[in-house]
Structure formats: C-alpha cells, structure tokens
Enzyme design. Sequence first.
Site, PDB file in Angstrom:
ATOM      1  N   ALA A 116       0.838  -1.204   0.000  1.00 32.56           N
ATOM      2  CA  ALA A 116       0.000   0.000   0.000  1.00 32.56           C
ATOM      3  C   ALA A 116       0.865   1.244   0.000  1.00 32.56           C
ATOM      4  O   ALA A 116       2.045   1.200   0.349  1.00 32.56           O
ATOM      5  CB  ALA A 116      -0.907   0.015   1.225  1.00 32.56           C
ATOM      6  N   ASN A 117       0.273   2.378  -0.387  1.00 30.35           N
ATOM      7  CA  ASN A 117       0.892   3.691  -0.208  1.00 30.35           C
ATOM      8  C   ASN A 117       0.461   4.246   1.140  1.00 30.35           C
ATOM      9  O   ASN A 117      -0.585   3.864   1.659  1.00 30.35           O
ATOM     10  CB  ASN A 117       0.383   4.656  -1.273  1.00 30.35           C
ATOM     11  CG  ASN A 117       0.937   4.372  -2.649  1.00 30.35           C
ATOM     12  OD1 ASN A 117       1.310   3.259  -2.967  1.00 30.35           O
ATOM     13  ND2 ASN A 117       0.967   5.406  -3.470  1.00 30.35           N
ATOM     14  N   ARG A 118       1.206   5.193   1.646  1.00 31.82           N
ATOM     15  CA  ARG A 118       0.783   5.908   2.852  1.00 31.82           C
ATOM     16  C   ARG A 118      -0.316   6.891   2.450  1.00 31.82           C
ATOM     17  O   ARG A 118      -0.121   7.722   1.576  1.00 31.82           O
ATOM     18  CB  ARG A 118       1.929   6.735   3.411  1.00 31.82           C
ATOM     19  CG  ARG A 118       3.025   5.939   4.017  1.00 31.82           C
ATOM     20  CD  ARG A 118       4.057   6.882   4.612  1.00 31.82           C
ATOM     21  NE  ARG A 118       5.307   6.179   4.828  1.00 31.82           N
ATOM     22  CZ  ARG A 118       5.520   5.333   5.842  1.00 31.82           C
ATOM     23  NH1 ARG A 118       4.579   5.124   6.740  1.00 31.82           N
ATOM     24  NH2 ARG A 118       6.678   4.719   5.964  1.00 31.82           N
ATOM     25  N   SER A 119      -1.452   6.803   3.085  1.00 32.95           N
ATOM     26  CA  SER A 119      -2.527   7.765   2.841  1.00 32.95           C
ATOM     27  C   SER A 119      -3.537   7.671   3.963  1.00 32.95           C
ATOM     28  O   SER A 119      -4.029   6.589   4.277  1.00 32.95           O
ATOM     29  CB  SER A 119      -3.222   7.468   1.510  1.00 32.95           C
ATOM     30  OG  SER A 119      -4.380   8.271   1.369  1.00 32.95           O
TER      31      SER A 119
END
Length: 219
Positions: free
Chosen positions: A29-32
């Site tokens: 995942a991306n950081r968000s």
Amino acid sequence: PQHRPLAGRTAIVTSGPTHEPIDPVRYIANRSSGKQGHAIAAALARLGAEVTLVSGPVALRDPDCVHVVHVERAEEMRDAVLAHLPADIAVMVAAVADWRVASSAEQKIKKQPGEGPPVLQLTENPDILATVGHHANRPRLVVGFAAETQNVSANGRAKLERKGADLIVANDVSPETGIMGGEKNSVRLISRQGEENWPELSKAEVAERLAEKIAAMLG
Ligand code: C5P
C-alpha cells in the site's frame, strides 16, 4: 439562504490508499490517511452535490450526506468509480498503489528455512484517473492530485495532459513538509489556464476552497 451552487450535480471522489494483497495476511500500500479526500467529498456535498465517495481502507468515519463505497484493491476502486458514471465531477484523491502482486497467494506464505525470501512478481494497476479522464462518459470536470517531491509544476502539468484532467492539485510531500498524515496542506492548482498557489491551509480549508473552485469552473 444556503449557498448550494452544486445542487443538481453529481460527483465521484476517491480517497485513501488501496491495499494490494500479497497473501491473505499481507499487502502492499501507499501511505494515505484519506483525510484530504474525505474532506473534499464532504465539502462538495455541503455545496449541494450528490456525492459518491469510493474509499480505500482508512481509519476515518464516513462523512455525512455522502454515499460511501468501501473497497480494498485498485481494480475494485476502478470498478466502483466506473459503475457511478456518468457524473458531472470526478475528483481522484486516492493514493492508488501503482502495482499489485501478479498472482497473490491463496494461503499465507510460510517462511521456508534455508530457501530465502519469496520473490514477488508485480504487475501494473489500472490508472483510475486516466481511465476516467479519457472515458466516453467523461465527467465535465476531472480533477487529479499530484504528490510530488520535486519539480511540482512540470510534473503536475505533464500529469494534466497524460491523464486527461482539467485540474491537478499538486503538493510537495517531501518528508520535511509534514504533509503526509498531517492536518495541513500547501497546494498549487495547475490547469490549462495557468497556475495558482494557495497558502498553507488545513485539509478542510483546501477542501472548501477546491469545492468552490469546482463550482466556479462548472459555471
Ligand atoms: O501518477 P500519480 O500516481 O502521481 O497520479 C496521481 C493522481 O492519479 C491522483 O489523482 C490519483 O488519485 C490518481 N491515480 C489513479 N489511479 C492510479 C494512480 C493514480 O487514479 N493507479
């Protein structure tokens, strides 16, 4: 009298990360945090729009007066977005993972003594913003985000063209800015008409201003 310039308009907003499974217990995942996307969905709704928020996994409450569709993976997010076309407005804020594991394991991958770590074969995810920006049912106003750590204008402008967007909201997410996961945002709006720098604002204020800007652009 209430200020509802978006009454009668429909909007689709994406927010949060996507989770791309490696196996049933692991993901990429991306950081968000989803804070900016959720705030935009809420702000558009306050101006009268009928809003569908397609959200990846976040630790936020569903905003009031917004139809929320919860998804995990990029392909699910794309399918949910396309299922809600036609719409007048699309604001793609999600930090979609660029890649997913080509064939995720059905069972938890076990550590194999002496065999070393597994090698993950990645494959590209669909670009949801570009899909919407070039779609036969393209919304009248397509807005994308660009999280950059350098060359914010040039990269934002290239993104505008490549993705078929009308407006790119670009921000500098270098670690020293503290924007990632924080409450504040400092953005530059990039359109074919030119550029606009906004002062440092809370994510809620960026959302309010952007919703007003969208209403003005739709006329
Ligand atoms: O290419 P990049 O990820 O920097 O572009 C960011 C913009 O594109 C954001 O608006 C993001 O929501 C959108 N995007 C998307 N689908 C992807 C990748 C990015 O909708 N697979």
